[in-house]
Design an enzyme around this catalytic site. Sequence first.
Site, PDB file in Angstrom:
ATOM      1  N   LYS A  71       0.821  -1.215   0.000  1.00 51.74           N
ATOM      2  CA  LYS A  71       0.000   0.000   0.000  1.00 51.74           C
ATOM      3  C   LYS A  71       0.855   1.265   0.000  1.00 51.74           C
ATOM      4  O   LYS A  71       0.609   2.184  -0.787  1.00 51.74           O
ATOM      5  CB  LYS A  71      -0.953  -0.024   1.199  1.00 51.74           C
ATOM      6  CG  LYS A  71      -1.814   1.208   1.349  1.00 51.74           C
ATOM      7  CD  LYS A  71      -3.046   0.922   2.181  1.00 51.74           C
ATOM      8  CE  LYS A  71      -2.694   0.320   3.519  1.00 51.74           C
ATOM      9  NZ  LYS A  71      -1.941   1.251   4.391  1.00 51.74           N
ATOM     10  N   THR A  73       3.996   1.536  -0.855  1.00 50.18           N
ATOM     11  CA  THR A  73       4.735   1.538  -2.115  1.00 50.18           C
ATOM     12  C   THR A  73       3.870   2.080  -3.248  1.00 50.18           C
ATOM     13  O   THR A  73       4.316   2.902  -4.059  1.00 50.18           O
ATOM     14  CB  THR A  73       5.211   0.113  -2.452  1.00 50.18           C
ATOM     15  OG1 THR A  73       6.036  -0.375  -1.382  1.00 50.18           O
ATOM     16  CG2 THR A  73       5.989   0.069  -3.752  1.00 50.18           C
ATOM     17  N   ARG A  94       2.250   8.610   6.978  1.00 52.47           N
ATOM     18  CA  ARG A  94       2.492   8.530   8.421  1.00 52.47           C
ATOM     19  C   ARG A  94       3.976   8.258   8.692  1.00 52.47           C
ATOM     20  O   ARG A  94       4.685   7.705   7.854  1.00 52.47           O
ATOM     21  CB  ARG A  94       1.672   7.396   9.038  1.00 52.47           C
ATOM     22  CG  ARG A  94       0.172   7.621   9.003  1.00 52.47           C
ATOM     23  CD  ARG A  94      -0.575   6.396   9.497  1.00 52.47           C
ATOM     24  NE  ARG A  94      -0.334   5.247   8.632  1.00 52.47           N
ATOM     25  CZ  ARG A  94      -0.565   3.985   8.975  1.00 52.47           C
ATOM     26  NH1 ARG A  94      -1.024   3.706  10.168  1.00 52.47           N
ATOM     27  NH2 ARG A  94      -0.341   3.011   8.133  1.00 52.47           N
ATOM     28  N   LYS A 105       7.982  -5.704  10.474  1.00 51.33           N
ATOM     29  CA  LYS A 105       8.119  -5.159   9.129  1.00 51.33           C
ATOM     30  C   LYS A 105       9.555  -4.844   8.733  1.00 51.33           C
ATOM     31  O   LYS A 105       9.948  -5.011   7.581  1.00 51.33           O
ATOM     32  CB  LYS A 105       7.262  -3.902   9.002  1.00 51.33           C
ATOM     33  CG  LYS A 105       5.774  -4.167   9.176  1.00 51.33           C
ATOM     34  CD  LYS A 105       4.950  -2.893   9.245  1.00 51.33           C
ATOM     35  CE  LYS A 105       4.817  -2.242   7.903  1.00 51.33           C
ATOM     36  NZ  LYS A 105       3.872  -1.103   7.940  1.00 51.33           N
ATOM     37  N   ALA A 273      -3.667   2.004  12.734  1.00 50.13           N
ATOM     38  CA  ALA A 273      -5.074   1.956  12.330  1.00 50.13           C
ATOM     39  C   ALA A 273      -5.830   0.817  13.004  1.00 50.13           C
ATOM     40  O   ALA A 273      -7.057   0.825  13.018  1.00 50.13           O
ATOM     41  CB  ALA A 273      -5.188   1.810  10.815  1.00 50.13           C
ATOM     42  N   PHE A 301      -3.745  -0.123   7.013  1.00 53.01           N
ATOM     43  CA  PHE A 301      -4.373  -1.434   6.833  1.00 53.01           C
ATOM     44  C   PHE A 301      -5.503  -1.380   5.800  1.00 53.01           C
ATOM     45  O   PHE A 301      -5.444  -0.610   4.854  1.00 53.01           O
ATOM     46  CB  PHE A 301      -4.840  -1.997   8.170  1.00 53.01           C
ATOM     47  CG  PHE A 301      -3.705  -2.204   9.148  1.00 53.01           C
ATOM     48  CD1 PHE A 301      -2.590  -2.948   8.782  1.00 53.01           C
ATOM     49  CD2 PHE A 301      -3.726  -1.641  10.407  1.00 53.01           C
ATOM     50  CE1 PHE A 301      -1.528  -3.139   9.661  1.00 53.01           C
ATOM     51  CE2 PHE A 301      -2.676  -1.821  11.293  1.00 53.01           C
ATOM     52  CZ  PHE A 301      -1.583  -2.570  10.921  1.00 53.01           C
ATOM     53  N   PHE A 382       2.956  -9.307  -9.914  1.00 52.68           N
ATOM     54  CA  PHE A 382       4.133 -10.148  -9.703  1.00 52.68           C
ATOM     55  C   PHE A 382       4.369 -10.977 -10.965  1.00 52.68           C
ATOM     56  O   PHE A 382       3.420 -11.300 -11.691  1.00 52.68           O
ATOM     57  CB  PHE A 382       3.926 -11.084  -8.505  1.00 52.68           C
ATOM     58  CG  PHE A 382       4.013 -10.399  -7.176  1.00 52.68           C
ATOM     59  CD1 PHE A 382       5.162 -10.509  -6.399  1.00 52.68           C
ATOM     60  CD2 PHE A 382       2.955  -9.645  -6.688  1.00 52.68           C
ATOM     61  CE1 PHE A 382       5.243  -9.878  -5.167  1.00 52.68           C
ATOM     62  CE2 PHE A 382       3.030  -9.005  -5.467  1.00 52.68           C
ATOM     63  CZ  PHE A 382       4.180  -9.133  -4.700  1.00 52.68           C
ATOM     64  N   TRP A 410       6.895  -0.965  -7.740  1.00 53.42           N
ATOM     65  CA  TRP A 410       7.996  -1.530  -6.953  1.00 53.42           C
ATOM     66  C   TRP A 410       9.203  -1.776  -7.857  1.00 53.42           C
ATOM     67  O   TRP A 410      10.330  -1.452  -7.500  1.00 53.42           O
ATOM     68  CB  TRP A 410       7.568  -2.835  -6.283  1.00 53.42           C
ATOM     69  CG  TRP A 410       8.598  -3.391  -5.339  1.00 53.42           C
ATOM     70  CD1 TRP A 410       8.703  -3.171  -4.008  1.00 53.42           C
ATOM     71  CD2 TRP A 410       9.693  -4.251  -5.684  1.00 53.42           C
ATOM     72  NE1 TRP A 410       9.788  -3.828  -3.482  1.00 53.42           N
ATOM     73  CE2 TRP A 410      10.420  -4.501  -4.483  1.00 53.42           C
ATOM     74  CE3 TRP A 410      10.140  -4.836  -6.861  1.00 53.42           C
ATOM     75  CZ2 TRP A 410      11.557  -5.304  -4.455  1.00 53.42           C
ATOM     76  CZ3 TRP A 410      11.281  -5.634  -6.830  1.00 53.42           C
ATOM     77  CH2 TRP A 410      11.967  -5.864  -5.644  1.00 53.42           C
TER      78      TRP A 410
END
Length: 557
Positions: A71, A73, A94, A105, A273, A301, A382, A410
């Site tokens: 998200k 990215t 954020r 993460k 969130a 999220f 992908f 990405w």
Amino acid sequence: MYKSDIEIAQSADIKDIREIASKLSLTENDLDLYGKYKAKVDYNLLQSEKKSDAKLILVSAINPTPAGEGKTTTTIGLADALTSLNKNTIVALREPSLGPVFGVKGGAAGGGYAQVIPMEDINLHFTGDLHAIGAANNLLAAMVDNHIFQGNKKNIDVRRITWRRALDMNDRQLRNIISGLGGKAQGMPREDGFDITVASEVMAVFCLSSDIDDLKNRCSRIIIGYDYDGNPVTAGDLNAQGAMAALLKDALKPNLVQTLEGTPAFVHGGPFANIAHGCNSIIATKMAMHFADYVITEAGFGADLGAEKFIDIKCRMNNIRPDAVVIVATIKALKYNGGVAKDQLDKENLEALQKGIPNLLKHIENITKVFKLSAVVALNKFPIDTKAEIALVEEKCASLGVNVVLSEVWEKGSKGGVKLAEEILKITSKQNPPMEFAYELDMSIANKIESIAVKIYGADGVDFSPKAQKEMTNFEKLGFSRLPICIAKNQYSLTDDQTKLGRPEGFRITVRDMTISAGAGFIVALTGDIMKMPGLPKVPAAEKIDTDSNGIISGLF
């Protein structure tokens, strides 16, 4: 050769932040420089003549999975793509919390060729905002206990102190503690505990304040507990708001950084969130809208959490609305929602995809049917995604009147997001109908919570524990019934049970407790087993993070 996110970030051609600021017609006099690549911007510039009538684009997602959705990215890549199309664009994000950085993460500044930089600084301490917020939180805690120690003129009931201390780290050992041990001179022994800083009400107050005066007013309204007669005691009763604001005055200025491709980025404030309201500061959002034509922001999220709170809390309080919403998904994540194990996601599985897509469709319905906003699905592509799988997602989304755009930001940066940017330009060029909310403020507290659960989660209803029922009655008695609702719920499922994936049916939500955030201006309903102080995983990301003799950091994703 494959490069990690941090290797890509460290090899970037990073520009002096004054050059980035000049794109916004800001001079060095408008900045507080934090080295060459970071600066704070005076929020009083919001009083200057507005440069544009900005379009606000919100990026949300399906419920997160171990497969990842991308998200942040996508948010950054979309901003870079719009910039590449000669659109005056700013991204508003954020700030990362050290808890997830060292926990699961390992970094939270985007990924691949769609990142905000300097990545290491943003992830680690940044400009010290979260430390200032933690300090303000703990100053109030110290003043509460000192007031009791010095005679307790406000008659505070030590059994009903609701204010907790804060630490920006996942430390389960501090969730529940006994403080004040060691004898009379050490204070009053009592039950105490810590929340992670990003779940602190001070963080919510910080992110929802429009200026320093609003910040002080909100801090003064914070309820720290109750006296022996059951009346709320506030930070204002202890005269704490001025000192708290003094600690936060510099932090309140939005942080200006840049993307890998030089698009200006405000990174400011960082409430979770799943346990808080999940949006960057309103000052940063308004600052971006003040200086740009297109503002790309994200909510934490899935659309059941961050987007719902963005709209029902942040937009409602500040009279703003998204002109478009991007819902991020991946084929892998949808197959995971359809019951496929993580190590089997690389194989084509149309049956599992068919079972998992309803999760995406529910988020689309929330945005388009509940909130009446225009949406597009960004499908992060992908190499292992098959044509048949992509076609199935496109077909199902088309049935709801929403287009699917493949995103490759990405791998390709802005070039991989041009189609998504063009779709956003098309959507935002149209006249949108009035935005609606999931509930109205004049509804009862219980009915507001039920409205979110039924409309947004798809639940059959809500059950309230005796403790939650008691708190709800107390809040209504104290005159807080018109406040919006912030539901603390696990992020992995539409339900309050994280093991129920996809789009569950025939379930109810259980509210086990409630708290009041009178300064922030909302009521928090805690569901399931959600914690306000997370713990570290079995193998925390911290074990892989290191720095060499030259200060070069490695292991940050």
